[in-house]
Enzyme design. Structure first.
Site, PDB file in Angstrom:
ATOM      1  N   ASP A   1      52.550  44.141  45.100  1.00 47.36           N
ATOM      2  CA  ASP A   1      51.726  43.378  44.178  1.00 47.36           C
ATOM      3  C   ASP A   1      51.799  44.069  42.815  1.00 47.36           C
ATOM      4  OD1 ASP A   1      49.547  41.614  43.278  1.00 47.36           O
ATOM      5  OD2 ASP A   1      48.370  43.466  43.336  1.00 47.36           O
TER       6      ASP A   1
ATOM      7  N   ASP B   1      49.440  43.620  39.633  1.00 46.29           N
ATOM      8  CA  ASP B   1      48.226  44.024  38.922  1.00 46.29           C
ATOM      9  C   ASP B   1      47.270  44.804  39.824  1.00 46.29           C
ATOM     10  OD1 ASP B   1      49.108  42.712  36.580  1.00 46.29           O
ATOM     11  OD2 ASP B   1      48.457  40.800  37.424  1.00 46.29           O
TER      12      ASP B   1
END
Length: 503
Positions: A335, A337
């Site tokens: 992922d 952020d």
């Protein structure tokens, strides 16, 4: 006619504080030609009580420390601390020639764009008045070795793409060949240059060649990473593993010659005969090229008996360690952020990109193992009109600049109510990333900070690590503890992946 291009280069020297370092620094300073942008000396002593005593020099020089983790880790600390286009690795016991800097500049000017590295020509001076000893012949072999870091220049962007040296190699053995094979696997070429570097031959002791058998543990790592043909790919000879195994097995049977049972006694006598014949053959092959002095004959006799069991023991130790680590994941997908970079809601400004501490080093460790990396990121700001696709791509470009290359970056531009199959926790992003990396989704590991990351992994048949942050809900952590693995940081997740592989 235009002047030849002069490349920016830095010199990285890992050291344990040997006296030869002073002669190297002097030779580097007095050599003719354009000076390096900087010289980085990496002190790899485990617990140095005093700083290295280095003479003053006219070159721009820095000293870093690497905590005694071995030459691979020391070189990584060195090149990551520089910004030059080229990084030249020198061992602390070599002597660059008087025209080394000028010859290096010419070597770098001459390389083609697809050349990732350029090796210097290693010269090993041997005594003229006698035949070389076994230890001297071993060092002389460096003159014809492929891609050794006694004097090796690498493009910085190639080191970034590969993650540098694999720190699973704890000693100065095989770590340079491993990097060269990984670089060539990316489609780059490695060439020999014209510069000359002298590598003095050390004085060997009785057990020098026996202690060198520790490298057989590293051979097990090479086989795991590059397959059974790794010796041919790296320019190595066939080795003596099978002969050492036969000799050691025969030695194990020899005590049976004292048995009272005839069958066991015959087996013991056969074992003793095979052990004696193979040990004598090994010793003679090592004695004939040497000076044949009484001292050398004694060293060869003792070490020829000790080398086969030592080689087998270290190879077994290496194979066990490799199997304990488990199988590496086919790919690791992150992922974006709050996992790789600090979250700035709906960020379209590359200037606001800030990596999470420790992430770059963790990513480089995976790259050094040859594990493909990808990014899977929900970006609903595009659907909401808060971001453009170009802004997201600009942020992702800055991500790559700060954290190194990724094999794929997959983005879902849909909103929560669009009913797409790619927005996490749906499996679409994970499947697309796996397809782009040419791996099966089931072999991937997804690392993220929300239940959506874990859900997307499980829905695609992949495994998952949850790395909670302040926005991670307690229920997500509890669920991940049952269906995935939970780590405090990305670095911890990578440590566990590399230590235990994929379970």
């Amino acid at each position: 006619m235009s002047a030849p291009q002069r490349h920016r280069y830095a010199v990285v020297i890992p050291t344990t504080g040997r006296e030869s370092l002073l002669a190297l620094l002097h030779a580097l300073e007095t050599a003719a030609g354009p000076p390096p942008e900087e010289v980085v000396v990496v002190d790899d002593r485990p617990r140095p009580e005093l700083p290295l005593a280095l003479p003053p020099t006219g070159l721009d020089r820095r000293v870093l420390t690497s905590g005694g983790r071995g030459p691979a880790a020391a070189r990584n600390a060195g090149w990551r601390g520089t910004e030059a286009d080229w990084v030249v690795f020198l061992d602390d016991d070599v002597l660059p020639g008087p025209w080394w800097r000028e010859q290096l500049a010419q070597d770098l000017d001459d390389v083609a764009p697809d050349v990732a590295a350029c090796q210097g020509r290693i010269v090993v001076p041997l005594p003229a008045h006698r035949r070389p000893t076994d230890a001297e012949r071993g060092t002389a072999g460096l003159a014809g070795a492929w891609w050794i870091t006694a004097d090796m220049a690498y493009r910085r962007d190639v080191l970034t793409a590969t993650g540098g040296f694999d720190e699973d190699f704890p000693r100065a053995f095989r770590e340079d060949a491993d990097l060269a094979l990984r670089v060539q696997a990316l489609g780059h070429r490695l060439v020999n240059g014209g510069r000359t570097t002298e590598h003095p031959a050390p004085v060997g002791s009785l057990l020098t060649s026996v202690r060198a058998q520790r490298g057989n543990a590293d051979n097990a790592v090479m086989r795991r990473k590059h397959g059974p043909g790794w010796r041919r790919l790296s320019g190595e000879g066939p080795g003596r593993t099978r002969l050492h195994l036969l000799t050691t097995a025969a030695a194990g049977l020899a005590p049976l010659a004292l048995s009272r049972r005839p069958a066991l006694r015959r087996a013991g006598r056969l074992g003793a005969a095979v052990w004696l014949a193979s040990t004598l053959d090994f010793a003679v092959r090592r004695v004939l090229p040497g000076p044949r002095t009484p001292a050398e004959l004694g060293r060869m006799a003792v070490s020829s008996a000790l080398i086969p069991p030592a080689a087998c023991w270290h190879r077994l130790r290496g194979e066990v360690a490799v199997r304990r680590r488990g199988r590496m994941p086919a790919a690791v997908l992150f992922d974006r952020d709050d996992t790789l970079i600090h979250d700035v809601p709906y960020n379209g400004d590359p200037d606001l990109v800030r990596p999470v501490p420790g992430v770059r080093a963790a990513l480089d460790r995976l790259r050094a193992k040859g594990v493909p990396l990808g990014v899977v990121s929900n970006q609903s700001g595009i659907a909401r009109g808060l971001l453009t696709g170009d802004q997201v791509e600009a942020v992702n470009a800055e991500l790559r600049r700060l954290l190194g290359p990724f094999g794929t970056v997959q983005v879902c531009a849909h909103g929560e109510d669009d009913g797409c199959g790619c927005r996490k926790p749906a499996p679409g992003l994970v499947r697309r990333a796996a397809e782009a990396l040419a791996v099966e989704p089931g072999g991937c590991v997804v690392v993220g900070d929300t239940g959506g990351d874990v859900g997307a992994a499980l829905a695609a048949g992949a495994r998952a690590f949850l790395v909670p942050t302040r926005r991670t809900r307690c229920a997500e952590i509890e669920h991940a503890a049952l269906s995935a693995q939970v780590a405090r940081t990305v670095s911890e997740a990578v440590d566990r992946l590399l230590r235990g592989g994929v379970r």
